[in-house]
Design a protein around this motif. Sequence first.
Motif, PDB file in Angstrom:
ATOM      1  N   ASP A 196     126.832  42.928   2.814  1.00 36.84           N
ATOM      2  CA  ASP A 196     125.758  43.663   2.153  1.00 36.84           C
ATOM      3  C   ASP A 196     126.345  44.935   1.561  1.00 36.84           C
ATOM      4  O   ASP A 196     126.916  45.763   2.286  1.00 36.84           O
ATOM      5  CB  ASP A 196     124.652  44.025   3.149  1.00 36.84           C
ATOM      6  N   ARG A 203     125.756  48.339  -0.828  1.00 36.61           N
ATOM      7  CA  ARG A 203     124.926  49.300  -1.540  1.00 36.61           C
ATOM      8  C   ARG A 203     125.871  50.144  -2.387  1.00 36.61           C
ATOM      9  O   ARG A 203     126.920  50.587  -1.914  1.00 36.61           O
ATOM     10  CB  ARG A 203     124.155  50.184  -0.561  1.00 36.61           C
ATOM     11  N   TRP A 238     126.384  53.164  -5.743  1.00 34.68           N
ATOM     12  CA  TRP A 238     125.849  54.218  -6.600  1.00 34.68           C
ATOM     13  C   TRP A 238     126.941  54.632  -7.587  1.00 34.68           C
ATOM     14  O   TRP A 238     128.125  54.610  -7.255  1.00 34.68           O
ATOM     15  CB  TRP A 238     125.453  55.440  -5.785  1.00 34.68           C
ATOM     16  N   ARG A 292     122.059  47.081  -5.140  1.00 36.15           N
ATOM     17  CA  ARG A 292     122.348  46.290  -3.941  1.00 36.15           C
ATOM     18  C   ARG A 292     122.894  44.927  -4.329  1.00 36.15           C
ATOM     19  O   ARG A 292     122.476  44.341  -5.327  1.00 36.15           O
ATOM     20  CB  ARG A 292     121.107  46.132  -3.068  1.00 36.15           C
ATOM     21  N   GLU A 321     120.423  53.564  -6.789  1.00 35.49           N
ATOM     22  CA  GLU A 321     121.107  52.596  -5.936  1.00 35.49           C
ATOM     23  C   GLU A 321     121.032  51.181  -6.483  1.00 35.49           C
ATOM     24  O   GLU A 321     120.021  50.758  -7.027  1.00 35.49           O
ATOM     25  CB  GLU A 321     120.483  52.626  -4.533  1.00 35.49           C
TER      26      GLU A 321
END
Length: 238
Positions: free
Chosen positions: A175, A177, A179, A189, A187
Motif C-alpha cells: 500500500d 501513499r 505526495w 494512493r 495525496e
Amino acid sequence: MSEYDPFARDYDAWAAGMTEDVPFYVELANEADGPVVELAVGTGRVAIPVARETGKRVLGVDLSPAMLDIARARIAEAGVDVELRQQDMREFTLDEPVALVYCPFRALLHMPTWADRRRVFERVAAALKPGGRFAWNSFVFDMDIAASLQGRLRPRPDSSIWEYVEYDQTANRIDIRAWVGQPGVDERRLKLWWVNRSEWEGLIDVAGLEVEALYGWFDRRPFDEDSREFVWVARKPA
C-alpha cells in the motif's frame, strides 16, 4: 475515471529512475515481425522510443484516460506511429495476432489476484502469433528491503515525490501513499501485489506459453539468488 488518473501528471517523475528497460524493449521490438503491443502504456514512456527506434506500429493499451491524454499529446509531438486504446489489459483482444506483446515497469503487479493475472496471460497468448513473445518485468520481493521501508515516509529517489509504504505479507500487497513536493498535500494512493518466481512460471504454463529467458536485469545478465528484478521473456510455441 481510473484510480491511476491522479498519477498521470506526475508519472514521469515517478518513473524517472527506470530508464534501462527502454533499450531492452526496443531490441525485442526490432526482432519482431510487424506491429507490437504494449500493455499499460501510460504516458508513452516506452512506446514512443520503441516506435521511433524501430519504425514499427505500436498499439498501446491502458485503463487510464488521463494517462492516455498525455500519451496522445506526446505521440503527436514525436510524430511516431502509436495507436492508443483505452482498455483493461484483462480484456484486450486483437483482430490480427502479433509477434510481441510487452508490459513494462512492473505493471502486471497492479493485478490483485491470480485469476486477474491468469486472464491477462490468456489474453496475451491468444494475441500472439505462433513463436511470438511476451515480455515483462517485476521486482523480486525482498524481506530486508520491505523491513527497511515499512511504515517510513521517504522521498522517492531522483524525484520530488514522497512515499509512505506499508507491506501486507498475508495478501502479498504493498500500500503506497504518495505526495508531490510536500507530504500530506494532494495525496495519491496505489496498491501493488508482488508475485514470486513459481507463480510467474505457473502463469506461463497455464497460458500455454514457454519460458524463453529469465534475466536478472535488462542487460540480460543471468537471474540468480542476488537478482532484485525479474525480466521475463516467454514464447508461444510455434
